[in-house]
Scaffold this motif. Sequence first.
Motif, PDB file in Angstrom:
ATOM      1  N   ASN A 187       7.405  -9.696  14.087  1.00 13.56           N
ATOM      2  CA  ASN A 187       8.321  -8.784  13.400  1.00 13.56           C
ATOM      3  C   ASN A 187       7.573  -8.011  12.328  1.00 13.56           C
ATOM      4  O   ASN A 187       6.544  -8.451  11.814  1.00 13.56           O
ATOM      5  N   LEU A 188       8.099  -6.846  12.002  1.00 12.84           N
ATOM      6  CA  LEU A 188       7.548  -5.999  10.945  1.00 12.84           C
ATOM      7  C   LEU A 188       8.697  -5.509  10.087  1.00 12.84           C
ATOM      8  O   LEU A 188       9.658  -4.928  10.588  1.00 12.84           O
ATOM      9  N   ILE A 189       8.598  -5.751   8.801  1.00 14.99           N
ATOM     10  CA  ILE A 189       9.603  -5.292   7.845  1.00 14.99           C
ATOM     11  C   ILE A 189       8.935  -4.296   6.906  1.00 14.99           C
ATOM     12  O   ILE A 189       7.913  -4.613   6.281  1.00 14.99           O
ATOM     13  N   ILE A 190       9.483  -3.096   6.827  1.00 17.10           N
ATOM     14  CA  ILE A 190       8.912  -2.058   5.972  1.00 17.10           C
ATOM     15  C   ILE A 190       9.948  -1.675   4.925  1.00 17.10           C
ATOM     16  O   ILE A 190      11.025  -1.174   5.248  1.00 17.10           O
ATOM     17  N   LYS A 191       9.623  -1.934   3.672  1.00 17.32           N
ATOM     18  CA  LYS A 191      10.460  -1.526   2.556  1.00 17.32           C
ATOM     19  C   LYS A 191       9.674  -0.538   1.707  1.00 17.32           C
ATOM     20  O   LYS A 191       8.502  -0.277   1.959  1.00 17.32           O
ATOM     21  N   GLU A 192      10.318   0.001   0.699  1.00 14.55           N
ATOM     22  CA  GLU A 192       9.664   1.029  -0.113  1.00 14.55           C
ATOM     23  C   GLU A 192       8.370   0.531  -0.744  1.00 14.55           C
ATOM     24  O   GLU A 192       7.370   1.236  -0.777  1.00 14.55           O
ATOM     25  N   LYS A 193       8.382  -0.727  -1.230  1.00 19.16           N
ATOM     26  CA  LYS A 193       7.215  -1.247  -1.939  1.00 19.16           C
ATOM     27  C   LYS A 193       6.693  -2.543  -1.333  1.00 19.16           C
ATOM     28  O   LYS A 193       5.991  -3.312  -2.003  1.00 19.16           O
ATOM     29  N   LEU A 194       7.022  -2.789  -0.073  1.00 13.50           N
ATOM     30  CA  LEU A 194       6.604  -4.043   0.550  1.00 13.50           C
ATOM     31  C   LEU A 194       6.551  -3.881   2.068  1.00 13.50           C
ATOM     32  O   LEU A 194       7.438  -3.289   2.675  1.00 13.50           O
ATOM     33  N   ILE A 195       5.485  -4.424   2.662  1.00  8.30           N
ATOM     34  CA  ILE A 195       5.325  -4.454   4.117  1.00  8.30           C
ATOM     35  C   ILE A 195       5.099  -5.913   4.493  1.00  8.30           C
ATOM     36  O   ILE A 195       4.218  -6.587   3.919  1.00  8.30           O
ATOM     37  N   VAL A 196       5.871  -6.422   5.439  1.00 12.67           N
ATOM     38  CA  VAL A 196       5.750  -7.821   5.836  1.00 12.67           C
ATOM     39  C   VAL A 196       5.531  -7.899   7.347  1.00 12.67           C
ATOM     40  O   VAL A 196       6.347  -7.393   8.121  1.00 12.67           O
ATOM     41  N   PHE A 197       4.431  -8.526   7.733  1.00 14.67           N
ATOM     42  CA  PHE A 197       4.173  -8.862   9.131  1.00 14.67           C
ATOM     43  C   PHE A 197       4.476 -10.341   9.313  1.00 14.67           C
ATOM     44  O   PHE A 197       3.929 -11.184   8.598  1.00 14.67           O
ATOM     45  N   GLU A 198       5.340 -10.647  10.293  1.00 17.36           N
ATOM     46  CA  GLU A 198       5.709 -12.043  10.530  1.00 17.36           C
ATOM     47  C   GLU A 198       5.001 -12.559  11.774  1.00 17.36           C
ATOM     48  O   GLU A 198       4.962 -11.877  12.801  1.00 17.36           O
ATOM     49  N   ASN A 199       4.445 -13.754  11.668  1.00 16.26           N
ATOM     50  CA  ASN A 199       3.688 -14.344  12.768  1.00 16.26           C
ATOM     51  C   ASN A 199       4.624 -14.868  13.859  1.00 16.26           C
ATOM     52  O   ASN A 199       5.793 -15.139  13.602  1.00 16.26           O
TER      53      ASN A 199
ATOM     54  N   THR B 252       0.859  -1.163   0.000  1.00 16.55           N
ATOM     55  CA  THR B 252       0.000   0.000   0.000  1.00 16.55           C
ATOM     56  C   THR B 252       0.906   1.226   0.000  1.00 16.55           C
ATOM     57  O   THR B 252       2.102   1.116   0.260  1.00 16.55           O
ATOM     58  N   GLU B 253       0.326   2.367  -0.299  1.00 18.24           N
ATOM     59  CA  GLU B 253       1.092   3.618  -0.216  1.00 18.24           C
ATOM     60  C   GLU B 253       1.008   4.130   1.221  1.00 18.24           C
ATOM     61  O   GLU B 253      -0.083   4.447   1.704  1.00 18.24           O
ATOM     62  N   VAL B 254       2.134   4.169   1.900  1.00 17.22           N
ATOM     63  CA  VAL B 254       2.186   4.686   3.263  1.00 17.22           C
ATOM     64  C   VAL B 254       2.428   6.190   3.208  1.00 17.22           C
ATOM     65  O   VAL B 254       3.311   6.656   2.481  1.00 17.22           O
ATOM     66  N   PHE B 255       1.635   6.938   3.977  1.00 18.15           N
ATOM     67  CA  PHE B 255       1.849   8.385   4.005  1.00 18.15           C
ATOM     68  C   PHE B 255       3.004   8.697   4.952  1.00 18.15           C
ATOM     69  O   PHE B 255       2.947   8.420   6.143  1.00 18.15           O
TER      70      PHE B 255
END
Length: 211
Positions: free
Chosen positions: A199-211, A159-162
């Motif tokens: 864990n939470l990984i935030i990249k320019e075009k990807l967001i990953v939530f790890e269980n 998504t586009e994060v503001f």
Amino acid sequence: MITHNCPLCNSNATQFCDKPKHLFYKCTNCAGIFRPKHTFLSAEEEKQHYEEHNNDVFDERYQAFVSPIVEAILYDFSPEAKGLDFGSGTGPVIAKMLTDKDFQVQNYDLFFANEPSLLKQKYDYVSCCEVMEHFHHPHQEFELLKRLLLPNGKLYCKTEVFNKQKPFENWYYKDDFTHVFIYQLKTLEWIKSEFSFSNLIIKEKLIVFEN
């Protein structure tokens, strides 16, 4: 001053943007930015809007757009892993690209692939590409996404994060009437904590939530 409760964390929110046809509030707690419910499109109008997207799974530009999610799944999992594309839309390109690599992926979409039984199963990974900004009830929907994951599972979002790229009033992403909840970095961190993601990984075009 009129206030609204945040649909994600239920805290107070104050007016943030009042451009014609684009009224938004910002939460004082999780920093989520949202349209008030009375401005939402009807379900019929929303579906019609998505049908106009005309997404073609063979379109190379569309494939490139979703590739950050696809490439991350291909790197993190093997074909035996079980996946779900949540909000697959009119053109389930993520599933097409993964099944071309012999991966096992189901498609769920409220309007175009509404199979509730898929939401009673658990998955190694769930993709959610350009979907979370459409959540009318983001707390309920992230609760569901968390519940869909197996232990050590991963939720891949796009998504586009503001992040103050420009004044919100001038930001193109808010102009889509179906974009009813906008996330900031603080919002994503709140989701990680609230739903106990490890864990939470935030990249320019990807967001990953790890269980």
